[in-house]
Design a protein around this motif. Sequence first.
Motif, PDB file in Angstrom:
ATOM      1  N   UNK A  11      42.228  -1.473  -3.069  1.00  0.00           N
ATOM      2  CA  UNK A  11      42.598  -2.843  -2.692  1.00  0.00           C
ATOM      3  C   UNK A  11      41.423  -3.702  -2.229  1.00  0.00           C
ATOM      4  N   UNK A  12      40.556  -3.156  -1.390  1.00  0.00           N
ATOM      5  CA  UNK A  12      39.483  -3.955  -0.801  1.00  0.00           C
ATOM      6  C   UNK A  12      38.289  -3.979  -1.737  1.00  0.00           C
ATOM      7  N   UNK A  13      38.129  -5.046  -2.481  1.00  0.00           N
ATOM      8  CA  UNK A  13      37.019  -5.155  -3.410  1.00  0.00           C
ATOM      9  C   UNK A  13      35.728  -5.530  -2.696  1.00  0.00           C
ATOM     10  N   UNK A  14      34.694  -4.703  -2.873  1.00  0.00           N
ATOM     11  CA  UNK A  14      33.405  -4.967  -2.222  1.00  0.00           C
ATOM     12  C   UNK A  14      32.269  -4.742  -3.212  1.00  0.00           C
ATOM     13  N   UNK A  15      31.152  -5.358  -2.935  1.00  0.00           N
ATOM     14  CA  UNK A  15      29.914  -5.055  -3.641  1.00  0.00           C
ATOM     15  C   UNK A  15      29.455  -3.679  -3.176  1.00  0.00           C
ATOM     16  N   UNK A  16      29.073  -2.820  -4.113  1.00  0.00           N
ATOM     17  CA  UNK A  16      28.782  -1.437  -3.740  1.00  0.00           C
ATOM     18  C   UNK A  16      27.599  -1.300  -2.791  1.00  0.00           C
ATOM     19  N   UNK A  17      26.610  -2.137  -2.932  1.00  0.00           N
ATOM     20  CA  UNK A  17      25.457  -2.069  -2.033  1.00  0.00           C
ATOM     21  C   UNK A  17      25.761  -2.910  -0.798  1.00  0.00           C
ATOM     22  N   UNK A  18      25.986  -2.229   0.318  1.00  0.00           N
ATOM     23  CA  UNK A  18      26.357  -2.923   1.540  1.00  0.00           C
ATOM     24  C   UNK A  18      25.213  -3.001   2.532  1.00  0.00           C
ATOM     25  N   UNK A  19      25.559  -3.165   3.801  1.00  0.00           N
ATOM     26  CA  UNK A  19      24.563  -3.337   4.854  1.00  0.00           C
ATOM     27  C   UNK A  19      24.995  -2.585   6.096  1.00  0.00           C
ATOM     28  N   UNK A  20      24.112  -1.745   6.626  1.00  0.00           N
ATOM     29  CA  UNK A  20      24.364  -1.059   7.887  1.00  0.00           C
ATOM     30  C   UNK A  20      23.738  -1.837   9.028  1.00  0.00           C
ATOM     31  N   UNK A  21      24.552  -2.237   9.994  1.00  0.00           N
ATOM     32  CA  UNK A  21      24.081  -3.133  11.059  1.00  0.00           C
ATOM     33  C   UNK A  21      23.468  -2.403  12.250  1.00  0.00           C
ATOM     34  N   UNK A  22      23.422  -1.072  12.215  1.00  0.00           N
ATOM     35  CA  UNK A  22      22.980  -0.302  13.374  1.00  0.00           C
ATOM     36  C   UNK A  22      21.602  -0.717  13.881  1.00  0.00           C
ATOM     37  N   UNK A  23      20.698  -1.073  12.978  1.00  0.00           N
ATOM     38  CA  UNK A  23      19.323  -1.368  13.389  1.00  0.00           C
ATOM     39  C   UNK A  23      19.138  -2.777  13.945  1.00  0.00           C
ATOM     40  N   UNK A  24      20.151  -3.587  13.919  1.00  0.00           N
ATOM     41  CA  UNK A  24      20.006  -4.951  14.425  1.00  0.00           C
ATOM     42  C   UNK A  24      19.947  -4.943  15.946  1.00  0.00           C
ATOM     43  N   UNK A  25      18.833  -5.408  16.539  1.00  0.00           N
ATOM     44  CA  UNK A  25      18.726  -5.425  17.997  1.00  0.00           C
ATOM     45  C   UNK A  25      19.546  -6.556  18.607  1.00  0.00           C
ATOM     46  N   UNK A  26      20.098  -6.306  19.770  1.00  0.00           N
ATOM     47  CA  UNK A  26      20.898  -7.336  20.440  1.00  0.00           C
ATOM     48  C   UNK A  26      20.160  -7.983  21.598  1.00  0.00           C
ATOM     49  N   UNK A 239      30.239   6.410  -9.093  1.00  0.00           N
ATOM     50  CA  UNK A 239      30.825   5.074  -8.887  1.00  0.00           C
ATOM     51  C   UNK A 239      31.481   4.897  -7.531  1.00  0.00           C
ATOM     52  N   UNK A 240      31.721   6.003  -6.797  1.00  0.00           N
ATOM     53  CA  UNK A 240      32.339   5.868  -5.472  1.00  0.00           C
ATOM     54  C   UNK A 240      31.306   5.729  -4.365  1.00  0.00           C
ATOM     55  N   UNK A 241      30.021   5.836  -4.693  1.00  0.00           N
ATOM     56  CA  UNK A 241      28.961   5.745  -3.679  1.00  0.00           C
ATOM     57  C   UNK A 241      28.701   4.285  -3.317  1.00  0.00           C
ATOM     58  N   UNK A 242      28.792   3.987  -2.026  1.00  0.00           N
ATOM     59  CA  UNK A 242      28.541   2.646  -1.495  1.00  0.00           C
ATOM     60  C   UNK A 242      27.439   2.748  -0.437  1.00  0.00           C
ATOM     61  N   UNK A 243      26.169   2.670  -0.819  1.00  0.00           N
ATOM     62  CA  UNK A 243      25.082   2.799   0.158  1.00  0.00           C
ATOM     63  C   UNK A 243      25.097   1.649   1.161  1.00  0.00           C
TER      64      UNK A 243
END
Length: 279
Positions: A11-26, A239-243
Amino acid sequence: MTSDTFRIGGELGVRRLGFGAMRLPTEPADDRERAVAVARRAVELGITLIDTAHLYGGGANEELLAEALHPYPDELLITTKVGVARTGPGGDWRLDGRPEILRDQVEQALHRLRVERIELLQLHRIDPETPLAEQLGALRELQDEGRIGRLGLSEVTVDELRRAREIVEVVSVQNRYNLLDREHEPVLAACEAAGIAFLPWRPVAWGNAGERAEIAAVAAESGATPTQVALAWLLARSPVVLPIPGTARISHLEENLAAEGVRLTEAQYQRLDRLSEPT
């Protein structure tokens, strides 16, 4: 040809190459301002999947994303994770999947992300001290209440995935996996067989000098960077890999996204694939 998009849970259509926000400093303020700019640039460049967690700053990372991106574009999926809490001795972080902890962290995430429903919520780790049925049962209750849309897991084995799927529908798994670290190859295979999204964390890692040399050689042949080659290999792997590569720099973000345009030949893919084989 492998698609550049995937439908999580069908159901949730996404671009396979995503973004991990862990490294973003606050913090401090200057770093936070740059982090906000990176998050906004990610969405400007068409990223539709962003990963965060309660563990990342005790929710501070979730607040940062809301500051940067709310109100969210319709196509943007922000997934967060719960199940690690400061409930250890002296307030230390530890695995904590007790129902009351999970429910509290979900409620905090809803508030911090400024949403009424988390479309994809992942259990950060399975707590060995709490029955799995209790952990997933609590999340299923929140799902029934409409607070959660879909459920995923993180850092699980094939057996844990199997047992979890007997209790709830699992639409995603987030395990450590990259070109040179394929410990969870069986989990990826299980996800592929079931059509479950597989989100590799730490999607780029470097091994010994020989391995780096082989990756660099393929990069030179492809007119790409080694990082782009590592991400291109992941995208070609299944095809199921979403880095979900993470960075705090816009230049690295743009480099990562350009990996979508790197098309490895079959011979190059096989050369890279052999890097994980025992010598």
